[in-house]
Every structure is written in structure tokens, then in C-alpha cells.
Design an enzyme around this catalytic site. Structure first.
Site, PDB file in Angstrom:
ATOM      1  N   TRP A 419      94.465  18.425  -6.557  1.00 39.29           N
ATOM      2  CA  TRP A 419      94.658  16.979  -6.414  1.00 39.29           C
ATOM      3  C   TRP A 419      94.625  16.544  -4.958  1.00 39.29           C
ATOM      4  O   TRP A 419      94.368  15.372  -4.666  1.00 39.29           O
ATOM      5  CB  TRP A 419      95.973  16.560  -7.061  1.00 39.29           C
ATOM      6  CG  TRP A 419      95.922  16.603  -8.549  1.00 39.29           C
ATOM      7  CD1 TRP A 419      96.544  17.492  -9.372  1.00 39.29           C
ATOM      8  CD2 TRP A 419      95.185  15.718  -9.400  1.00 39.29           C
ATOM      9  NE1 TRP A 419      96.234  17.223 -10.684  1.00 39.29           N
ATOM     10  CE2 TRP A 419      95.409  16.136 -10.726  1.00 39.29           C
ATOM     11  CE3 TRP A 419      94.358  14.618  -9.169  1.00 39.29           C
ATOM     12  CZ2 TRP A 419      94.823  15.486 -11.818  1.00 39.29           C
ATOM     13  CZ3 TRP A 419      93.781  13.974 -10.256  1.00 39.29           C
ATOM     14  CH2 TRP A 419      94.023  14.408 -11.571  1.00 39.29           C
ATOM     15  N   ASN A 421      92.480  17.819  -2.743  1.00 40.68           N
ATOM     16  CA  ASN A 421      91.185  18.096  -2.120  1.00 40.68           C
ATOM     17  C   ASN A 421      89.983  17.567  -2.886  1.00 40.68           C
ATOM     18  O   ASN A 421      88.889  17.577  -2.340  1.00 40.68           O
ATOM     19  CB  ASN A 421      91.015  19.616  -1.936  1.00 40.68           C
ATOM     20  CG  ASN A 421      91.928  20.173  -0.878  1.00 40.68           C
ATOM     21  OD1 ASN A 421      91.638  20.131   0.309  1.00 40.68           O
ATOM     22  ND2 ASN A 421      93.065  20.708  -1.311  1.00 40.68           N
ATOM     23  N   ASN A 423      89.631  14.429  -4.076  1.00 42.00           N
ATOM     24  CA  ASN A 423      89.425  13.015  -3.745  1.00 42.00           C
ATOM     25  C   ASN A 423      90.140  12.746  -2.427  1.00 42.00           C
ATOM     26  O   ASN A 423      91.290  12.305  -2.394  1.00 42.00           O
ATOM     27  CB  ASN A 423      89.977  12.130  -4.863  1.00 42.00           C
ATOM     28  CG  ASN A 423      89.577  10.680  -4.698  1.00 42.00           C
ATOM     29  OD1 ASN A 423      89.212  10.236  -3.610  1.00 42.00           O
ATOM     30  ND2 ASN A 423      89.646   9.920  -5.778  1.00 42.00           N
ATOM     31  N   ILE A 424      89.456  13.005  -1.320  1.00 39.51           N
ATOM     32  CA  ILE A 424      90.066  12.914  -0.002  1.00 39.51           C
ATOM     33  C   ILE A 424      90.459  11.485   0.372  1.00 39.51           C
ATOM     34  O   ILE A 424      91.537  11.271   0.945  1.00 39.51           O
ATOM     35  CB  ILE A 424      89.137  13.523   1.061  1.00 39.51           C
ATOM     36  CG1 ILE A 424      88.973  15.028   0.809  1.00 39.51           C
ATOM     37  CG2 ILE A 424      89.679  13.298   2.473  1.00 39.51           C
ATOM     38  CD1 ILE A 424      90.264  15.814   0.885  1.00 39.51           C
ATOM     39  N   PRO A 425      89.662  10.439   0.099  1.00 35.04           N
ATOM     40  CA  PRO A 425      90.105   9.081   0.447  1.00 35.04           C
ATOM     41  C   PRO A 425      91.443   8.696  -0.183  1.00 35.04           C
ATOM     42  O   PRO A 425      92.311   8.133   0.492  1.00 35.04           O
ATOM     43  CB  PRO A 425      88.958   8.198  -0.063  1.00 35.04           C
ATOM     44  CG  PRO A 425      87.755   9.078   0.004  1.00 35.04           C
ATOM     45  CD  PRO A 425      88.255  10.442  -0.369  1.00 35.04           C
ATOM     46  N   HIS A 460      95.915   5.301 -13.315  1.00 34.81           N
ATOM     47  CA  HIS A 460      95.042   5.885 -14.335  1.00 34.81           C
ATOM     48  C   HIS A 460      95.196   5.133 -15.665  1.00 34.81           C
ATOM     49  O   HIS A 460      94.192   4.826 -16.325  1.00 34.81           O
ATOM     50  CB  HIS A 460      95.376   7.366 -14.538  1.00 34.81           C
ATOM     51  CG  HIS A 460      94.709   8.267 -13.556  1.00 34.81           C
ATOM     52  ND1 HIS A 460      95.143   8.395 -12.257  1.00 34.81           N
ATOM     53  CD2 HIS A 460      93.626   9.098 -13.671  1.00 34.81           C
ATOM     54  CE1 HIS A 460      94.373   9.260 -11.608  1.00 34.81           C
ATOM     55  NE2 HIS A 460      93.441   9.701 -12.441  1.00 34.81           N
ATOM     56  N   TYR A 522      88.892   3.138 -32.254  1.00 37.92           N
ATOM     57  CA  TYR A 522      88.209   2.939 -33.519  1.00 37.92           C
ATOM     58  C   TYR A 522      89.176   2.430 -34.583  1.00 37.92           C
ATOM     59  O   TYR A 522      88.825   1.572 -35.398  1.00 37.92           O
ATOM     60  CB  TYR A 522      87.570   4.250 -33.981  1.00 37.92           C
ATOM     61  CG  TYR A 522      86.142   4.434 -33.509  1.00 37.92           C
ATOM     62  CD1 TYR A 522      85.069   4.177 -34.352  1.00 37.92           C
ATOM     63  CD2 TYR A 522      85.871   4.857 -32.214  1.00 37.92           C
ATOM     64  CE1 TYR A 522      83.759   4.348 -33.914  1.00 37.92           C
ATOM     65  CE2 TYR A 522      84.574   5.024 -31.762  1.00 37.92           C
ATOM     66  CZ  TYR A 522      83.521   4.757 -32.621  1.00 37.92           C
ATOM     67  OH  TYR A 522      82.232   4.917 -32.179  1.00 37.92           O
TER      68      TYR A 522
END
Length: 530
Positions: A419, A421, A423-425, A460, A522
Site C-alpha cells: 500500500w 508503493n 500508488n506513490i501520489p 473507496h 442486479y
């Protein structure tokens, strides 16, 4: 007389080299053939000396014949005799040399053993890639035979637009400029002292909160908003929320420095007091409050970063060939993603609804494992498309110098390393504006990490539940489940076992969440599963 001396000189030297004994009584002269003659103390007869010399000459001649017959040079034979007769060390070195020539075994480990230190497994990696391509090709061919061609570009357009004359997602994104300009004007008022720090903080909080509430309310209220359009628009607002929070935080630090008359910023390098070289003579550095311009604000909005600073590292020029390669990758991979989703993911998901409705556990597991392969492949392609192709394209276009958008997350031996590394931004934003401020306020490390996962879980769920217009908290619980998983992997697994655990969580965890949301979607919107 001189002739006699010339003859006796060499003879005498030859005699002295062959005389052994003690005292002055007598001596024995050893000849080459082993015979002995007694000497009464005088000089040996000439015929004896001559015979000895002739014997030595004949012996050397016979040795030469033997050496020539054996094929060994005379000089090499003499060196070997000297080594064998005069030096034990040279005898040992000769033996070691012989052993070295005869040696074919050394102390070493097998290559696949971890103790060998061997790390070049490129051939095995190529084998894995070939096997992956062949297995997926078989699955893809099976899919084509079973369902036919399902790729439809027109259907992709309908995912964004239900009504060709109504573009709610695009309109919602355009409206985001209101919040961007509001943040800029608040900072301008704060820089000149028109409003107090407390008032500016309240206005920023109201602006940031509105950026989360207004788009979500619009997505829920507008019936023509599609789920894909809702995800895109809310994703844009989420990125802008993080950017503007960093914008106001950094400018506040600059005001604190200006008031304290400090020359450096301790918590980040965002407000330099002097101009610094950034690798290009075109771009000039600015200092606070000279950064509060529309140009600076919109450069930060479009830059591939979430953390604001007054002077970004800039590349000296735009590489056109690099830009075109990234553009080609973006277009090609986007078409590939759409095709894989339509042709592979959608039929698999539709066939998974009945086992979930009947709660057939064995069939559910089979469907889950079948969905894991295309889902994970699509996720990997999306990662390369977004974090490498798209972000590098934007960075090259804006001459943005910092291209570290990801690190070697594929080597992760723990969940926390992944987590931090992949997504560095986002990791930089959490570390700079959330984790470190909490640590400075005295909050312990575990609670700060829990808070970071909590915020990540909220966003998320925000990006999934609101566009789908249902709240099931599957994404939220999936993110919070990373905390005990990280503890378990860090405590009991390490090395290759930890890396395998991370990969399993990625391959299996995502399809579970996908099936949960699709099943509920559904059931809610169509009344029954197919």
C-alpha cells in the site's frame, strides 16, 4: 708450464666437486659407475679424472637421449629435478599445481537454493509469461466459441451517456472550477491579511466539504447519470479534494514561515526563500505569495501529483517520441481493457449470479476462481495504463519532472509495503498531510496507521456505493480487513511467503468485492439475478 696449468685447472675443480671425506688421511672419489679409488693424499692420476669426466658427459648424453625419447625438454627436466631435490615448499606447490589441474569439484550450492545467492531467473520469468499467454489464449478462445463476439464500441458510449443531449457527468466536472477558484481567492485574501486565519480555515473547510457532498448528491439525484459517469465524476472531485487540501495546507505553512522570518521549511521543501536550479533555464522559481495565480493553480490541478509545492521539478524539454509512445499505449490499452471487460468479465459475472442466489458454495468458489483470472489481468493492465502511460503522458506534456508514480510493489513481502508503493501520489499525500501531522500531535503509530486506512476505506466506498446508488460497505470492510491481514503477514510470514500472501490477497480479494457489488446491483435494479 702454462699449458699444464690450463689443463690442471679444470681438472682440479672437477676433483674438488667429487671428493668427500674428513681429515687428511685419505679420500674416496665417487665415479659415475659407482667404483671407488683410494687416494693417499696426493693428486689423482690424470686417467682417473679423465675417466670421471667422460662418465659424467656420457651420463648427461644418455639423459638427453632419454629426455628426447620421452619428449621432455632438457631445461624443464632440470627444473623439475631442482624442485624435487632442493625445496620442500616447491615440492608442495608442485603437488598443489598437479591437484589443481586434476580438480573438478568445488564447494558450492545448487542454483535454486537460497544459499547460492543466484538471482538471474529471467528464463523462468519468460517461461511464466509464455505459460500465462497460452493459458489465457485458451480461455479466450473458449470464450469466443461459447459466447461469440461481444465487443461493441457503441455500448461503451452508452455507459457514459443515456441521453445524447444530456451529459451530466461532463457538466458536473466543469462545475468543479467553482471550488478551484474559491480556494485560490481564499488564499489571496489570507496572503494580504484581509481575513483572519480562523476565518480562512472555516471557508476552506466549507469549500472542501462541499466538494464531497455536492457531486454525490448530484449523482444520486440525477436519473440520467450512469454508474460509469458517476465513478468518473466522483473520481475527479476526490482528486481535486486532495489537491486543494494540500494547496491550503502548504500556503498556510508559507505564511507561518513568513511570520516567523524563517528561511527554510522544515516539514517540506515547498517554500524556498531563494531561487533554485531545476534543470531548465525556461522556468523561473517563485516565492510566496507570488504563487497565488491562476496559471500556478491550474498547473497544479492538471499536474500528476496530489501534493502542492511552489516550485515543482521541471524537465528541460518535451520529448515528442516519448510522448507519442505513451499516447499510443493509452489508446491501445484502453481499447484492450474495454474489449476484455465486454468479452470476458461480463459473461463470467452474469453466470455467477445463479450460484450466489442459490448459495451453492462449491459453484460460488468455482465462479470466483474463474473470475479471478480476467479480473486480475484487467487490474494489471489498468495499473500500467494509468500509472505509467497516462501519468507519464501528462507529466511529459506539462514538463513535470517527478515521475515516481509507483515503486516495486510487485516485490512486496508485507501488505503495508504494497500500500505504500503501488500508488506513490496517494502515499505521499497521506504521509505529508495526514500521518505526520498526527504523529506530531502525539498520536501513536498504530492509531495513525488505523486512521490512514479508515480514510482510504471511506473514499473507496464513496467511489463505489454512490455511483451504484446503494450502500453495502463491501469496499469499506475490504480496506479495513487489510489491517489484520497486514498484522498476520508481518508476524508469521516473510520473504517469498509474504510476497505470495500479498499476491493471493490481490488476486482473490478483488473478485470477491466485484461479485458482491454486482450481485446486489442486479437484485436491487432488476429484482432477480440472472
Amino acid at each position: 708450464m702454462s699449458a699444464t696449468a690450463d689443463v690442471r685447472g679444470p681438472v682440479t675443480r672437477s676433483r674438488r666437486s667429487t671428493v668427500t671425506g674428513a681429515g687428511g688421511g685419505g679420500a674416496r672419489v665417487k665415479q659415475a659407475n659407482g667404483s671407488k679409488c683410494n687416494d693417499a693424499g696426493g693428486k689423482p692420476p690424470q686417467h682417473l679424472v679423465k675417466t670421471s669426466t667422460d662418465a659424467e658427459v656420457s651420463r648427461h648424453a644418455s639423459n638427453k637421449k632419454v629426455d628426447r625419447r620421452l619428449g621432455v625438454p632438457e631445461q624443464q627436466q632440470q627444473q623439475q629435478q631442482q624442485l624435487l631435490t632442493h625445496s620442500p615448499r616447491k615440492q608442495r606447490s608442485a603437488a598443489e599445481e598437479i591437484n589443481e589441474k586434476l580438480r573438478c569439484h568445488v564447494l558450492q550450492e545448487s542454483l535454486l537454493s537460497s544459499a547460492s545467492g543466484y538471482s538471474n531467473y529471467r528464463g523462468i520469468l519468460n517461461w511464466c509469461v509464455v505459460m500465462l499467454v497460452l493459458s489465457n489464449a485458451r480461455l479466450f478462445l473458449e470464450n469466443i466459441i461459447k459466447y461469440g463476439i461481444l465487443v461493441d464500441p457503441i455500448q461503451v458510449v452508452s455507459l457514459f451517456l443515456k441521453d445524447p443531449y444530456s451529459w451530466p457527468a461532463a457538466c458536473l466536472i466543469i462545475v468543479s472550477n467553482v471550488f478551484i477558484l474559491a480556494a485560490l481567492y481564499i488564499e489571496r485574501r489570507l496572503s494580504v491579511g484581509t481575513i483572519s486565519e480562523w476565518t480562512g480555515w472555516i471557508l476552506h473547510i466549507f469549500n472542501l466539504t462541499s466538494m464531497l457532498i455536492f457531486p454525490s448528491a448530484t449523482v444520486l439525484a440525477v436519473t440520467s447519470m450512469t454508474p460509469v459517469g458517476g465513478v468518473v465524476s466522483l473520481g475527479v472531485y476526490t482528486v481535486l479534494f486532495l489537491k486543494l487540501y494540500s494547496y491550503q495546507d502548504t500556503n498556510r505553512w508559507c505564511r507561518e514561515i513568513r511570520q516567523a522570518k524563517a528561511k527554510t521549511l522544515t516539514r517540506s521543501y515547498s517554500c524556498p526563500s531563494v531561487a533554485e536550479s531545476n534543470g531548465s533555464a525556461v522556468h523561473t522559481n517563485v516565492s510566496y505569495p507570488g504563487n497565488l495565480t491562476h496559471r500556478d493553480m491550474y498547473y497544479f490541478v492538471f499536474a500528476p501529483t496530489l501534493c502542492y509545492q511552489l516550485n515543482f521539478p521541471r524537465s528541460p524539454r518535451i520529448r515528442k517520441r516519448f510522448l507519442m509512445r505513451r499516447l499510443f499505449e493509452m489508446l491501445f490499452l484502453m481499447q484492450l481493457l474495454v474489449g476484455l471487460i465486454q468479452q470476458w468479465m461480463v459473461p463470467t459475472i452474469q453466470n455467477s449470479m445463479k450460484p450466489f442466489q442459490e448459495m451453492d458454495f462449491s459453484r460460488m468458489v468455482e465462479r470466483l476462481l474463474k473470475l479471478a483470472v480476467p479480473n486480475h489481468l484487467i487490474w494489471l493492465i489498468f495499473f500500467y495504463w494509468f500509472f505509467h502511460s497516462t501519468m507519464n503522458f501528462v507529466a511529459e506534456l506539462l514538463q513535470f519532472g517527478d515521475r515516481e508514480f509507483y515503486k516495486d510493489w510487485w516485490n512486496s513481502e508485507s501488505v503495508t509495503y504494497f500500500w505504500a508503493n503501488w500508488n506513490i501520489p496517494v502515499h505521499k499525500w497521506c504521509l505529508r498531510h495526514f500521518y505526520k501531522p498526527m504523529m506530531k500531535k502525539g498520536i501513536n503509530k498504530f492509531m495513525a496507521q488505523m486512521a490512514v486506512f479508515l480514510v482510504s476505506a471511506f473514499f473507496h466506498e464513496y467511489l463505489v456505493s454512490v455511483p451504484l446508488k446503494m450502500f453495502r460497505l463491501w469496499a469499506f470492510m475490504g480496506m479495513m480487513a487489510q489491517v489484520p491481514l497486514a498484522w498476520f503477514v508481518g508476524r508469521f510470514l516473510n520473504g517469498n511467503y509474504g510476497n505470495a500472501a500479498v499476491w493471493i490477497s490481490l488476486i482473490i480479494g478483488q473478485p470477491v468485492a466485484v461479485l458482491m457489488y454486482v450481485h446486489d446491483y442486479y437484485v436491487i435494479h432488476y429484482g432477480t439475478t440472472k
